[in-house]
Scaffold this active site. Structure first.
Site, PDB file in Angstrom:
ATOM      1  N   ILE A 175       0.833  -1.212   0.000  1.00 49.43           N
ATOM      2  CA  ILE A 175       0.000   0.000   0.000  1.00 49.43           C
ATOM      3  C   ILE A 175       0.865   1.258   0.000  1.00 49.43           C
ATOM      4  CG2 ILE A 175      -1.730   1.300   1.325  1.00 49.43           C
ATOM      5  CD1 ILE A 175      -2.741  -1.517   2.296  1.00 49.43           C
ATOM      6  N   ASP A 194      10.836   2.812   6.780  1.00 46.01           N
ATOM      7  CA  ASP A 194      10.498   1.381   6.789  1.00 46.01           C
ATOM      8  C   ASP A 194      11.814   0.630   6.967  1.00 46.01           C
ATOM      9  OD1 ASP A 194      10.005  -1.327   6.157  1.00 46.01           O
ATOM     10  OD2 ASP A 194       8.324  -0.787   4.856  1.00 46.01           O
ATOM     11  N   ALA A 254      -4.226   2.121   8.477  1.00 48.83           N
ATOM     12  CA  ALA A 254      -3.552   0.808   8.559  1.00 48.83           C
ATOM     13  C   ALA A 254      -4.154  -0.030   9.686  1.00 48.83           C
ATOM     14  CB  ALA A 254      -2.055   1.009   8.719  1.00 48.83           C
ATOM     15  N   ARG A 255      -3.711   0.178  10.903  1.00 48.62           N
ATOM     16  CA  ARG A 255      -4.249  -0.552  12.045  1.00 48.62           C
ATOM     17  C   ARG A 255      -4.267   0.364  13.257  1.00 48.62           C
ATOM     18  NH1 ARG A 255      -6.312  -3.358   9.177  1.00 48.62           N
ATOM     19  NH2 ARG A 255      -6.356  -5.621   8.978  1.00 48.62           N
ATOM     20  N   GLU A 284     -12.580  -1.534  17.915  1.00 47.68           N
ATOM     21  CA  GLU A 284     -13.482  -1.375  16.766  1.00 47.68           C
ATOM     22  C   GLU A 284     -14.806  -2.075  17.046  1.00 47.68           C
ATOM     23  OE1 GLU A 284     -11.674  -2.238  13.001  1.00 47.68           O
ATOM     24  OE2 GLU A 284     -10.082  -0.782  13.326  1.00 47.68           O
ATOM     25  N   HIS A 303     -13.553   1.601   9.109  1.00 45.87           N
ATOM     26  CA  HIS A 303     -12.684   0.520   8.603  1.00 45.87           C
ATOM     27  C   HIS A 303     -13.154   0.013   7.232  1.00 45.87           C
ATOM     28  CE1 HIS A 303      -9.754  -2.828   9.952  1.00 45.87           C
ATOM     29  NE2 HIS A 303      -9.765  -2.706   8.634  1.00 45.87           N
TER      30      HIS A 303
HETATM   31  N1  NAI Z   1      -8.164  -0.068   6.638  1.00 46.92           N
HETATM   32  C1  NAI Z   1      -8.221  -1.094   5.835  1.00 46.92           C
HETATM   33  O1  NAI Z   1      -9.292  -1.488   5.408  1.00 46.92           O
HETATM   34  C2  NAI Z   1      -6.980  -1.782   5.408  1.00 46.92           C
HETATM   35  C3  NAI Z   1      -5.856  -1.755   6.184  1.00 46.92           C
HETATM   36  N2  NAI Z   1      -4.729  -2.423   5.791  1.00 46.92           N
HETATM   37  C4  NAI Z   1      -3.544  -2.318   6.626  1.00 46.92           C
HETATM   38  O2  NAI Z   1      -2.606  -1.465   5.952  1.00 46.92           O
HETATM   39  C5  NAI Z   1      -1.282  -1.790   6.387  1.00 46.92           C
HETATM   40  C6  NAI Z   1      -0.341  -1.959   5.200  1.00 46.92           C
HETATM   41  O3  NAI Z   1      -0.762  -3.070   4.426  1.00 46.92           O
HETATM   42  P1  NAI Z   1       0.172  -3.642   3.252  1.00 46.92           P
HETATM   43  O4  NAI Z   1       0.832  -2.532   2.543  1.00 46.92           O
HETATM   44  O5  NAI Z   1      -0.641  -4.621   2.503  1.00 46.92           O
HETATM   45  O6  NAI Z   1       1.247  -4.420   4.133  1.00 46.92           O
HETATM   46  P2  NAI Z   1       2.687  -4.948   3.680  1.00 46.92           P
HETATM   47  O7  NAI Z   1       2.946  -6.133   4.533  1.00 46.92           O
HETATM   48  O8  NAI Z   1       2.779  -5.069   2.206  1.00 46.92           O
HETATM   49  O9  NAI Z   1       3.633  -3.747   4.125  1.00 46.92           O
HETATM   50  C7  NAI Z   1       3.838  -3.418   5.466  1.00 46.92           C
HETATM   51  C8  NAI Z   1       5.174  -2.717   5.542  1.00 46.92           C
HETATM   52  O10 NAI Z   1       5.392  -2.310   6.894  1.00 46.92           O
HETATM   53  C9  NAI Z   1       6.785  -2.348   7.080  1.00 46.92           C
HETATM   54  N3  NAI Z   1       7.161  -2.280   8.482  1.00 46.92           N
HETATM   55  C10 NAI Z   1       7.329  -3.284   9.375  1.00 46.92           C
HETATM   56  N4  NAI Z   1       7.759  -2.788  10.555  1.00 46.92           N
HETATM   57  C11 NAI Z   1       7.845  -1.445  10.392  1.00 46.92           C
HETATM   58  C12 NAI Z   1       8.230  -0.381  11.243  1.00 46.92           C
HETATM   59  N5  NAI Z   1       8.620  -0.601  12.504  1.00 46.92           N
HETATM   60  N6  NAI Z   1       8.195   0.881  10.749  1.00 46.92           N
HETATM   61  C13 NAI Z   1       7.819   1.114   9.470  1.00 46.92           C
HETATM   62  N7  NAI Z   1       7.455   0.140   8.624  1.00 46.92           N
HETATM   63  C14 NAI Z   1       7.465  -1.117   9.074  1.00 46.92           C
HETATM   64  C15 NAI Z   1       7.206  -3.654   6.402  1.00 46.92           C
HETATM   65  O11 NAI Z   1       8.577  -3.664   6.125  1.00 46.92           O
HETATM   66  C16 NAI Z   1       6.357  -3.604   5.145  1.00 46.92           C
HETATM   67  O12 NAI Z   1       7.058  -3.012   4.070  1.00 46.92           O
HETATM   68  C17 NAI Z   1      -1.422  -3.050   7.250  1.00 46.92           C
HETATM   69  O13 NAI Z   1      -1.482  -2.630   8.603  1.00 46.92           O
HETATM   70  C18 NAI Z   1      -2.781  -3.610   6.847  1.00 46.92           C
HETATM   71  O14 NAI Z   1      -3.344  -4.398   7.866  1.00 46.92           O
HETATM   72  C19 NAI Z   1      -4.657  -3.097   4.614  1.00 46.92           C
HETATM   73  C20 NAI Z   1      -5.743  -3.119   3.795  1.00 46.92           C
HETATM   74  C21 NAI Z   1      -7.009  -2.515   4.142  1.00 46.92           C
HETATM   75  O1  HPV Z   2      -8.164  -3.983   7.111  1.00 44.65           O
HETATM   76  C1  HPV Z   2      -8.819  -4.666   6.343  1.00 44.65           C
HETATM   77  O2  HPV Z   2     -10.010  -4.553   6.155  1.00 44.65           O
HETATM   78  C2  HPV Z   2      -8.175  -5.621   5.606  1.00 44.65           C
HETATM   79  O3  HPV Z   2      -8.718  -6.130   4.696  1.00 44.65           O
HETATM   80  C3  HPV Z   2      -6.835  -5.927   5.994  1.00 44.65           C
HETATM   81  O4  HPV Z   2      -6.250  -6.393   4.911  1.00 44.65           O
HETATM   82  P1  HPV Z   2      -5.200  -7.527   4.986  1.00 44.65           P
HETATM   83  O5  HPV Z   2      -5.533  -8.351   6.197  1.00 44.65           O
HETATM   84  O6  HPV Z   2      -3.915  -6.806   5.061  1.00 44.65           O
HETATM   85  O7  HPV Z   2      -5.440  -8.210   3.688  1.00 44.65           O
END
Ligand code: NAI
Ligand code: HPV
Length: 345
Positions: A175, A194, A254-255, A284, A303
């Site tokens: 993302i 990162d 993100a979370r 949540e 969310h």
């Molecule tokens: N609100 C929503 O509906 C959604 C939320 N998310 C959340 O978005 C976030 C990102 O998702 P993706 O990009 O798919 O994950 P990803 O796994 O592709 O990337 C996460 C990145 O965080 C980095 N990371 C780990 N520790 C770290 C630190 N201490 N400081 C900075 N970076 C660090 C990792 O190296 C990685 O590059 C996750 O928390 C995911 O759960 C994802 C999709 C939907």
């Molecule tokens: O936050 C959400 O709703 C998600 O879908 C999280 O996505 P992931 O678990 O990173 O595929």
């Protein structure tokens, strides 16, 4: 091959089943619909990201060798109760609802779907950023209440542009990378913190890799895109907020656990934070008396960042494709516990 399609409200068992039938002739698929609203189960691997009960999964597996799912809890007990299981394909960016250690001990390969919702979540994050920077939701409600052009049309209370603004991204995964690309197209200067991203790759993308404290000190807008782990819990706390420039904008799609929400109301009331946009929460849904409901300049959504129609289809397609590879004896695309493959062959 018997397959359990354990779906939920978003990616339902029907969608999973359709994708499996499109991929495999003659697959015997049974469906399990997990509860909606989500009934949290966990923690499974240190975080609470599963829904439904392990008993439901144990009973529904009933001899299946493969399961596709989004959120079903796959725990030690599930693996022990179903020793015939060989593959769990999770249609999420991380298989956070699976106890990977237990899966490996049980000889079960676990695959996941990196990036399946990356475009959806990245577009939403930029949307939230713009909404907070220009206070679009507040203007919408003011207009509907009969107010025409309030403070936001008065200098210096007007919003800020992305063009020429420094934006810091915490996390440069699926993302974060898309967000960076979009922000650069808007003319923003993008910094990234990162610890696991290769600085040379980051620079190749036209983005500056920096340490977190440097990013917070230099960015007018900060957006969180790291995964929640025990190490990243409260990565942004009161001390880190204090590093940000007065009036900075903070975005969390993100979370909830990445951010300590307790100091945010004071930071917003004092103007230290100029605006906050959040899609995720420490609890949540947030309680009705959530202090941020009363704080100024907060854009909050329930969310939704990852939820688009394309995401649901992509998740189902990715897990079905993995099951197809497994059935044909081909290498799997995204294995979370590769050690187990040696034992399966
Ligand atoms: N609100 C929503 O509906 C959604 C939320 N998310 C959340 O978005 C976030 C990102 O998702 P993706 O990009 O798919 O994950 P990803 O796994 O592709 O990337 C996460 C990145 O965080 C980095 N990371 C780990 N520790 C770290 C630190 N201490 N400081 C900075 N970076 C660090 C990792 O190296 C990685 O590059 C996750 O928390 C995911 O759960 C994802 C999709 C939907
Ligand atoms: O936050 C959400 O709703 C998600 O879908 C999280 O996505 P992931 O678990 O990173 O595929």
């Amino acid at each position: 091959m018997r397959i359990l399609a354990a779906g939920d409200h978003f990616v339902g068992p029907d969608l999973l089943e359709q994708a499996l039938h499109a991929e495999l002739d003659g697959a015997e698929v049974s469906g399990l619909r997990l509860p909606w609203p989500v009934e949290p189960f966990g923690p499974v691997g240190g975080v609470e990201e599963a829904s439904g009960t392990e008993q439901q999964v144990i009973e529904a597996l009933d001899g299946a060798t493969v399961s596709v799912t989004q959120m079903a809890p796959f725990t030690e007990r599930v693996f022990e109760s179903n020793p015939q299981l060989r593959l769990v394909a999770v249609g999420r960016g991380g298989p956070v609802n699976v106890d990977l250690g237990a899966a490996t001990r049980a000889g079960v390969a676990v695959t996941y779907a990196p990036g399946r919702n990356a475009a959806a979540a990245a577009e939403y994050a930029v949307g939230m950023m713009l909404a907070a920077m220009r206070r679009i939701p507040a203007s919408d409600s003011e207009l509907k209440q009969g107010r025409w052009r309030g403070d936001l049309y008065a200098y210096p209370d007007a919003g800020i542009e992305l063009d020429g603004t420094t934006v810091g991204l915490v996390g440069y995964g699926a993302i974060g990378r898309i967000v960076a690309r979009v922000l650069r197209a808007f003319g923003a200067t993008v910094l990234v913190a990162d610890p696991f991203a290769d600085p040379a790759d980051v620079r190749d993308d036209g983005v500056e890799p920096v340490e977190l404290d440097d990013l917070l000190t230099r960015s007018s807008v900060v957006s969180l895109h790291a995964r929640l782990t025990p190490e990243t819990k409260h990565l942004i706390n009161a001390d880190k907020l204090a590093l940000m420039p007065h009036g900075a904008v903070l975005v969390n799609t993100a979370r909830g656990g990445l951010l300590d929400y307790a100091p945010l109301p004071d930071a917003l009331h004092s103007g230290r934070l100029g605006a906050l946009a959040v899609d995720v929460y420490d609890t949540e849904p947030p309680p009705a008396d959530w202090p941020l409901h009363e704080a100024p300049n907060v854009v909050a959504t329930p969310h939704l960042a990852g939820a688009t129609r394309q995401t649901a289809h992509r998740a189902a397609g990715i897990v079905a494709a993995e099951v197809g590879r497994f059935a044909r004896g081909e290498p799997l695309a995204h294995v979370a516990n590769p050690d187990v493959l040696d034992r399966q062959s």
